[in-house]
Design a protein around this motif. Structure first.
Motif, PDB file in Angstrom:
ATOM      1  N   ALA A 186      19.240 -22.450  27.667  1.00 26.50           N
ATOM      2  CA  ALA A 186      17.774 -22.453  27.649  1.00 26.50           C
ATOM      3  C   ALA A 186      17.222 -21.177  27.037  1.00 26.50           C
ATOM      4  O   ALA A 186      16.269 -21.204  26.251  1.00 26.50           O
ATOM      5  CB  ALA A 186      17.233 -22.641  29.069  1.00 26.50           C
TER       6      ALA A 186
ATOM      7  N   LEU B 226      15.207 -22.253  23.908  1.00 29.30           N
ATOM      8  CA  LEU B 226      13.796 -22.434  24.268  1.00 29.30           C
ATOM      9  C   LEU B 226      12.974 -21.154  24.113  1.00 29.30           C
ATOM     10  O   LEU B 226      11.743 -21.202  24.235  1.00 29.30           O
ATOM     11  CB  LEU B 226      13.677 -22.944  25.707  1.00 29.30           C
ATOM     12  CG  LEU B 226      14.361 -24.277  26.022  1.00 29.30           C
ATOM     13  CD1 LEU B 226      14.223 -24.608  27.499  1.00 29.30           C
ATOM     14  CD2 LEU B 226      13.779 -25.396  25.165  1.00 29.30           C
TER      15      LEU B 226
ATOM     16  N   ARG C 159      13.211 -26.382  30.637  1.00 34.12           N
ATOM     17  CA  ARG C 159      12.260 -26.899  29.635  1.00 34.12           C
ATOM     18  C   ARG C 159      10.996 -27.428  30.315  1.00 34.12           C
ATOM     19  O   ARG C 159       9.883 -27.183  29.848  1.00 34.12           O
ATOM     20  CB  ARG C 159      12.930 -28.003  28.808  1.00 34.12           C
ATOM     21  CG  ARG C 159      12.003 -28.670  27.797  1.00 34.12           C
ATOM     22  CD  ARG C 159      12.702 -29.794  27.066  1.00 34.12           C
ATOM     23  NE  ARG C 159      13.326 -30.748  27.968  1.00 34.12           N
ATOM     24  CZ  ARG C 159      12.656 -31.687  28.637  1.00 34.12           C
ATOM     25  NH1 ARG C 159      11.345 -31.783  28.521  1.00 34.12           N
ATOM     26  NH2 ARG C 159      13.299 -32.522  29.427  1.00 34.12           N
TER      27      ARG C 159
END
Length: 347
Positions: free
Chosen positions: A29, A33, A315
């Protein structure tokens, strides 16, 4: 105004596969992200997991002395273990050192810690866990709440769930005018138990939502509704059943498609389609549920979560932060309409 990087506190010790799978999902992540991750838990155990990866040098570890086990009673354990990983993670949000919490640990403890550490948003009587389900209409998910925070509910709680769910559906899931349904045993307004009948009236009279009536079990995944409300007892049963159905469908596909040479060739040709099917029905692809109603972004993941599910949970947290879900729920207009509706009900 320049955007800032979201900082996500991860309960690295929570879940059946902690900390290895939690750490793996967090590393992915942070890389994909653009979030900053704070791993909360036993430093030695976390560092051991980090050593299995080569791209983890920038991961920050926040020490926690204990963990709430799955079999423990939430409130008692949280008070007895003030330095448990879920308590420390919630404190990071309270202290503005993090913007959200993700935990795959004891869901009751995560909810209780959120309430005790962060408190409820103004105008909200009970928080709710919202779970996003796929529907028959591609690209049109439905959020169902509550799926476990409140075993027993009152009509005004379900009314508040409908408004919070509508905010999430509109600003995170992209539904322009979310259509709200009340989970019930029939379409008629007089059907159901006392809770359902009284809630139906409140939802009909609430100008903040687009209520289109009762939703029967067969309607949940039809795509007709964008938000479906129910009490946490029914919602949790629905959640677990839907997860089981998704797993069964995936298992049947794995067993049946590769049969024989033709099956193997067909499976190879269908691989992109099968990947999309998995993304639509596998609960791991959705990451978990958002605890709506507390004064912080909290994602409660499945206890069996592995790295892909943790990635998707982070997310979800980022999407809630980016779309200012908390600010929209606690906006003045929202509170005013909610308080007005509550006053009318009590009268």
């Amino acid at each position: 105004m320049a955007s800032t990087t979201a900082r996500i506190a991860i309960d690295a010790m929570g879940g059946d596969h902690a900390p290895d799978e939690i750490v793996a999902g967090a590393i992915r992540a942070q890389a994909e992200l653009g979030v900053e991750v704070l791993l909360v838990g036993d430093p030695q155990a976390i560092e051991s997991s980090l050593k299995q990866h080569t791209s983890s040098s920038q991961m920050e570890i926040v020490p926690a002395e204990d963990v709430v086990a799955m079999h423990e009673e939430p409130l008692v354990s949280l008070k007895r273990k003030p330095k448990a990983s879920i308590n420390v993670a919630m404190d990071l949000v309270k202290q503005k050192r993090a913007d959200a919490v993700v935990s795959a640990g004891h869901s009751g403890a995560a909810m209780a810690a959120g309430l005790l550490r962060l408190g409820r948003l103004k105008g909200i009587d009970r928080p709710a866990i919202g779970a996003v389900f796929p529907t028959l209409v591609a690209g049109k998910p439905v959020i169902v709440l509550d799926v476990g925070a409140n075993v027993d509910s009152r009509p005004k709680y379900l009314e508040q769930f409908a408004v919070m769910g509508s905010v999430y559906s509109q600003y995170v899931l992209g539904m322009e005018q979310p259509k709200v349904g009340l989970l019930n045993i029939g379409e008629e307004s007089t059907k159901g138990n006392d809770l359902a009948v009284r809630t139906h009236q409140l939802l009909e009279e609430n100008p903040r939502i687009t209520f289109i009536g009762n939703a029967e079990g067969r309607d949940v995944l039809s795509g007709r509704f964008d938000v479906i409300v129910c009490d946490g007892f029914v919602g949790n049963v629905l959640l677990k059943f839907a997860e089981a159905v998704g797993e069964i469908v995936l298992q049947i596909l794995r067993e049946e498609l590769p049969q024989g040479i033709q099956g193997q060739l067909g499976t190879a040709l269908l691989k992109p389609n099968l990947k999309r099917i998995k993304q639509r029905i596998d609960h791991a692809e959705h990451g978990g549920g958002l605890l709506l109603g507390v004064a912080g972004v909290c994602i409660i993941s499945h206890g069996s979560s592995q790295a892909p599910s943790i990635f998707n949970a982070i997310r979800l947290a980022k999407e809630a932060i980016d779309n200012q879900v908390l600010a929209r729920i606690q906006s003045k207009d929202f509170q005013g309409e909610q308080q007005s509706a509550a006053s009318t009900t009590e009268e």
